[in-house]
Design an enzyme around this catalytic site. Structure first.
Site, PDB file in Angstrom:
ATOM      1  N   ASP A 132      -6.535   9.968  -1.816  1.00 18.15           N
ATOM      2  CA  ASP A 132      -5.174   9.328  -2.522  1.00 18.15           C
ATOM      3  C   ASP A 132      -5.135   9.971  -4.075  1.00 18.15           C
ATOM      4  O   ASP A 132      -4.641   9.103  -5.062  1.00 18.15           O
ATOM      5  CB  ASP A 132      -5.187   7.920  -2.420  1.00 18.15           C
ATOM      6  CG  ASP A 132      -3.776   7.376  -3.059  1.00 18.15           C
ATOM      7  OD1 ASP A 132      -2.935   8.042  -3.132  1.00 18.15           O
ATOM      8  OD2 ASP A 132      -3.787   6.144  -3.344  1.00 18.15           O
ATOM      9  N   CYS A 192       7.372  -5.378  10.672  1.00 13.64           N
ATOM     10  CA  CYS A 192       7.205  -5.140   9.399  1.00 13.64           C
ATOM     11  C   CYS A 192       8.584  -4.939   8.667  1.00 13.64           C
ATOM     12  O   CYS A 192       8.608  -5.332   7.514  1.00 13.64           O
ATOM     13  CB  CYS A 192       6.374  -3.750   9.271  1.00 13.64           C
ATOM     14  SG  CYS A 192       7.214  -2.309  10.167  1.00 13.64           S
ATOM     15  N   CYS A 246       2.111  -7.399  11.037  1.00 14.81           N
ATOM     16  CA  CYS A 246       2.171  -6.506  12.155  1.00 14.81           C
ATOM     17  C   CYS A 246       0.899  -6.811  13.384  1.00 14.81           C
ATOM     18  O   CYS A 246      -0.168  -7.320  13.072  1.00 14.81           O
ATOM     19  CB  CYS A 246       1.246  -5.125  11.759  1.00 14.81           C
ATOM     20  SG  CYS A 246       1.203  -3.933  12.931  1.00 14.81           S
TER      21      CYS A 246
END
Length: 350
Positions: A132, A192, A246
């Site tokens: 990331d 979601c 979820c």
């Protein structure tokens, strides 16, 4: 390689090809619609994100890695615990992934160690590790290498681990055999999309970051848009709603490393306790945490919004007292205009 990866705390690894040309149109459309908000680096890198060999010349494969992050002591029914926390206006909600050590540091070091082990076995090779931290299409690469599939919330989903994990990559100049991709298993479920407090999931696998609470509390630098403040509730850093709802996260795995165990400060934090911190306390307490990256002003901005929501809901006079005390004696060295605007808004909520 899988044995070495497991010993380093990784739960799964794969190998992806570098031809991501089929993902370029979607990336360009997402950028053209402005869904990246103030994340200008997303546009600045352009298609380099979808072209690994342009980011690191010589790259022919990408090793992808998954590291689970649920704290080791996470109890069964953890989702219910998190929903209950969000239902208590005076409690502070911080995204689960951010309650331990900064994942950038954890994964980067371990990916480099894995690279060194590969080099010792195969001989020197060109490589670069990422977590990331660069223009890398992490979910795209991970899905193509079999680590999971892109859920409708855009996060990677695994049948074995849900979505509570971090991703990392090693760009290599070795033509390693690729691992087959995973098929999608969301079906007709759109939990979601339905649960998102700000309706930031504007389509299947499309998020408008400008409405996403994670973006607003972490990446966004200015005032929180007025129309979204009440929707943030007591979420002061990140948002887990789409993951909590979820169904696949009933398979969420506990971390194999202790780095992601929650710090004591996050056992049962209240908004008023965190609001009372000065900058020195924030910096000291958040040393080594991903939260430290946003800085004290954005931290206070986020808490001020949450306090306004709690003031509206509870009418607890301790909230208005704390906010007025801040206005009377604002801390030194902080963006007074940014935080002050949110404090005044908070006081107007009742």
């Amino acid at each position: 390689m899988r044995v070495w990866a497991s010993e380093l705390g990784f739960s799964q690894i794969g190998v992806a090809d570098v031809d991501l040309s089929s993902a370029e149109a979607g990336l360009l459309d997402w950028l053209a619609r402005g869904f990246h908000g103030e994340m200008h680096y997303m546009a600045a890198h352009g298609l380099k994100r979808a072209r690994p060999a342009e980011l690191v010349p010589g790259t022919v494969r990408v090793i992808t890695a998954r590291m689970d992050y649920l704290p080791q002591a996470t109890p069964e029914g953890w989702q219910t615990i998190e929903w209950d926390r969000m239902a208590r206006p005076l409690d502070a909600t911080v995204s689960v992934y951010a309650r331990g050590r900064d994942y950038h540091k954890v994964l980067r070091a371990r990916l480099q160690t894995l690279s060194d082990q590969l080099a010792a076995h195969l001989g020197p090779f060109g490589h670069r590790v990422f977590t990331d931290s660069a223009p890398v299409m992490e979910v795209e690469l991970a899905s193509r290498s079999g680590l999971g599939w892109r859920g409708k919330h855009t996060l990677l989903l695994s049948r074995d681990a849900g979505s509570t994990f971090f991703l990392g990559e090693i760009y290599v100049d070795l033509a390693l055999p690729v691992t087959p991709p995973e098929t999608a298993h969301c079906g007709a479920c759109q939990s979601c999309m339905d649960v998102c407090p700000t309706q930031a999931i504007v389509g299947e696998r499309q998020v408008d970051a400008r409405r996403c609470i994670s973006y607003l509390t972490i990446e966004h630098g200015g005032p929180i848009p007025l129309e979204l403040r009440a929707l943030m509730g007591n979420r002061i850093y990140g948002c887990d709603d789409c993951q909590l709802t979820c169904p696949w996260n009933k398979f969420a795995q506990r971390a194999q490393v202790p780095d992601f165990d929650a710090r004591a400060v996050f056992d049962a934090p209240t908004l008023l306790q965190l609001w009372a911190w000065d900058e020195a306390t924030f910096l000291r307490t958040m040393e080594g945490s991903p939260i430290r990256r946003i800085g004290f002003a954005k931290w206070q901005r986020n808490i001020a919004v949450a306090l306004g929501n709690a003031w509206r809901t509870t009418g607890d006079e301790a909230i208005s007292t704390a906010l007025r005390q801040w206005l009377d004696r604002p801390p030194e060295g902080i963006d007074l205009e940014l935080v002050g605007e949110h404090v005044r808004w908070a006081l107007q909520q009742r």
